[in-house]
Design an enzyme around this catalytic site. Structure first.
Site, short mmCIF file in Angstrom:
data_model
loop_
_atom_site.label_atom_id
_atom_site.label_comp_id
_atom_site.label_asym_id
_atom_site.label_seq_id
_atom_site.Cartn_x
_atom_site.Cartn_y
_atom_site.Cartn_z
N GLU A 13 40.19 50.77 11.28
CA GLU A 13 41.48 50.69 11.98
C GLU A 13 42.56 51.54 11.32
OE1 GLU A 13 43.82 49.69 13.98
OE2 GLU A 13 42.72 48.44 15.36
N ASP A 14 43.47 52.09 12.11
CA ASP A 14 44.58 52.85 11.53
C ASP A 14 45.91 52.10 11.61
OD1 ASP A 14 44.78 53.15 14.36
OD2 ASP A 14 46.22 54.76 14.00
N SER A 69 39.53 48.50 21.15
CA SER A 69 40.77 49.23 21.34
C SER A 69 41.72 48.50 22.27
CB SER A 69 40.46 50.61 21.93
OG SER A 69 41.62 51.25 22.39
N ALA A 70 43.02 48.67 22.04
CA ALA A 70 44.03 48.10 22.92
C ALA A 70 44.23 48.96 24.17
CB ALA A 70 45.35 47.97 22.17
N THR A 113 45.00 60.42 19.31
CA THR A 113 45.82 60.36 20.52
C THR A 113 47.19 59.77 20.22
OG1 THR A 113 44.47 58.43 20.96
CG2 THR A 113 44.09 60.32 22.37
N LYS A 120 46.33 42.94 19.68
CA LYS A 120 46.34 42.90 18.22
C LYS A 120 47.78 42.60 17.79
CE LYS A 120 43.02 46.75 18.27
NZ LYS A 120 42.84 48.19 18.08
N LYS A 129 51.63 51.50 17.04
CA LYS A 129 50.20 51.79 16.92
C LYS A 129 49.37 50.51 17.08
CE LYS A 129 50.57 55.97 14.18
NZ LYS A 129 50.36 56.61 12.87
N ASP A 166 38.21 51.21 15.95
CA ASP A 166 39.41 51.35 16.77
C ASP A 166 39.33 52.75 17.40
OD1 ASP A 166 42.17 51.04 17.61
OD2 ASP A 166 42.67 52.41 15.97
N LEU A 167 40.08 53.00 18.45
CA LEU A 167 40.01 54.32 19.10
C LEU A 167 41.12 55.25 18.60
CD1 LEU A 167 38.71 56.17 21.29
CD2 LEU A 167 40.34 55.19 22.89
N ASP A 168 42.34 54.97 19.06
CA ASP A 168 43.46 55.86 18.75
C ASP A 168 43.76 55.84 17.25
OD1 ASP A 168 43.82 56.47 21.42
OD2 ASP A 168 45.21 54.83 21.75
P1 B16 Z 1 47.08 52.65 26.75
P2 B16 Z 1 44.01 51.57 19.79
C1 B16 Z 1 46.24 51.63 21.27
O1 B16 Z 1 44.92 52.06 21.02
C2 B16 Z 1 47.26 52.62 20.73
O2 B16 Z 1 47.20 52.67 19.32
C3 B16 Z 1 48.62 52.19 21.16
O3 B16 Z 1 49.60 53.09 20.67
C4 B16 Z 1 48.67 52.13 22.68
O4 B16 Z 1 49.93 51.67 23.14
C5 B16 Z 1 47.58 51.17 23.17
O5 B16 Z 1 46.32 51.60 22.70
C6 B16 Z 1 47.53 51.06 24.68
O6 B16 Z 1 47.08 52.29 25.19
O7 B16 Z 1 48.48 52.91 27.15
O8 B16 Z 1 46.18 53.86 26.81
O9 B16 Z 1 46.48 51.46 27.48
O10 B16 Z 1 44.65 52.14 18.57
O11 B16 Z 1 43.93 50.07 19.85
O12 B16 Z 1 42.70 52.25 20.13
MG MG Z 2 44.59 52.77 16.45
#
Ligand code: B16
Ligand code: MG
Length: 217
Positions: free
Chosen positions: A168-169, A113-114, A16, A144, A44, A8-10
């Site tokens: 994943e977090d 990542s989302a 972030t 997710k 998240k 996962d990224l964030d």
């Molecule tokens: P963006 P992940 C997710 O990333 C974040 O955890 C989530 O808080 C955020 O709303 C989502 O990405 C969308 O991000 O606005 O940059 O498209 O944890 O799946 O890497």
């Molecule tokens: Mg995350």
């Protein structure tokens, strides 16, 4: 036996989440309330649009599609400004070492990542080339806890889901990994990530030894 790793990224590669929180909280404040830390956990791993819908629900606010689009753009601009200075020093502890280790062992690695901002973030961190495959919010249709993001990553890596390890977090991300029938390591609070195969307090606990055990079994 684990043959591929999906990050996962964030919250796993880079913190972030704190910037997402500030940007969303500023939106909530415009409507006269603030997002609690418990509510923030629910944001998240969740897509941008779903995050806004949750916040509007918490504030009992109804908006037109046009008003929502304005807020989504406003949030993303604030977020992009906040992450502008991200660099290698922002990679979470231990992650660069594990990515380099997996590369040295020819273990395929994906990002799942989302976020729609995933690629520019990886480029700022200088690690985009350490990922064989990037699956992000620009190509995934179902957020997710739907398993789509991780299933797409497994397909692109040509590895069966049962041989994939997800790191994943977010609760939604662990649920997505379980829905994909993958092994998972949750990073964070055991009580929140209760459904993960393993939980580590933070990324610094992600040792080569632990990864090696999973690659062997
Ligand atoms: P963006 P992940 C997710 O990333 C974040 O955890 C989530 O808080 C955020 O709303 C989502 O990405 C969308 O991000 O606005 O940059 O498209 O944890 O799946 O890497
Ligand atoms: Mg995350």
């Amino acid at each position: 036996m684990i043959k591929a790793v999906i990050f996962d990224l964030d919250g796993v590669v880079v913190d972030t989440a704190k910037f997402h929180f500030v940007a969303w909280n500023d939106i909530a404040k415009q409507f006269g309330f603030e997002i609690s830390s418990h509510q923030n956990e629910q944001l998240k791993g969740v897509s941008r649009i779903k995050s806004l819908d949750l916040i509007l629900e918490w504030g009992h606010i109804k908006l037109s599609q046009e008003q929502k689009t304005l807020l989504l753009n406003q949030k993303n601009e604030a977020y992009l400004a906040a992450i502008n200075l991200l660099n290698k020093t922002d990679i979470l502890p231990g992650i660069l070492e594990i990515l380099t280790y997996l590369k040295s062992k020819n273990i395929p690695v994906a990002l799942g990542s989302a976020s729609k901002n995933a690629l520019p973030i990886l480029q700022k961190l200088g690690i985009s080339t350490l990922f064989n495959v990037i699956v992000d919010g620009n190509i995934v249709q179902k957020a997710k806890p739907d398993p789509e993001v991780f299933m797409q990553a497994a397909n692109k890596l040509h590895v069966l889901p049962k041989h994939c390890l997800v790191i994943e977090d977010a609760k939604a991300g662990i649920d997505a990994a379980n829905n994909a029938k993958m092994t998972s390591i949750g990073i964070g609070n055991k009580e929140i990530l209760i459904n993960a195969s393993y939980v580590l307090e933070d990324t610094s606990k992600l040792s080569k030894k632990f990864i090696d055990e999973l690659l062997k079994n």
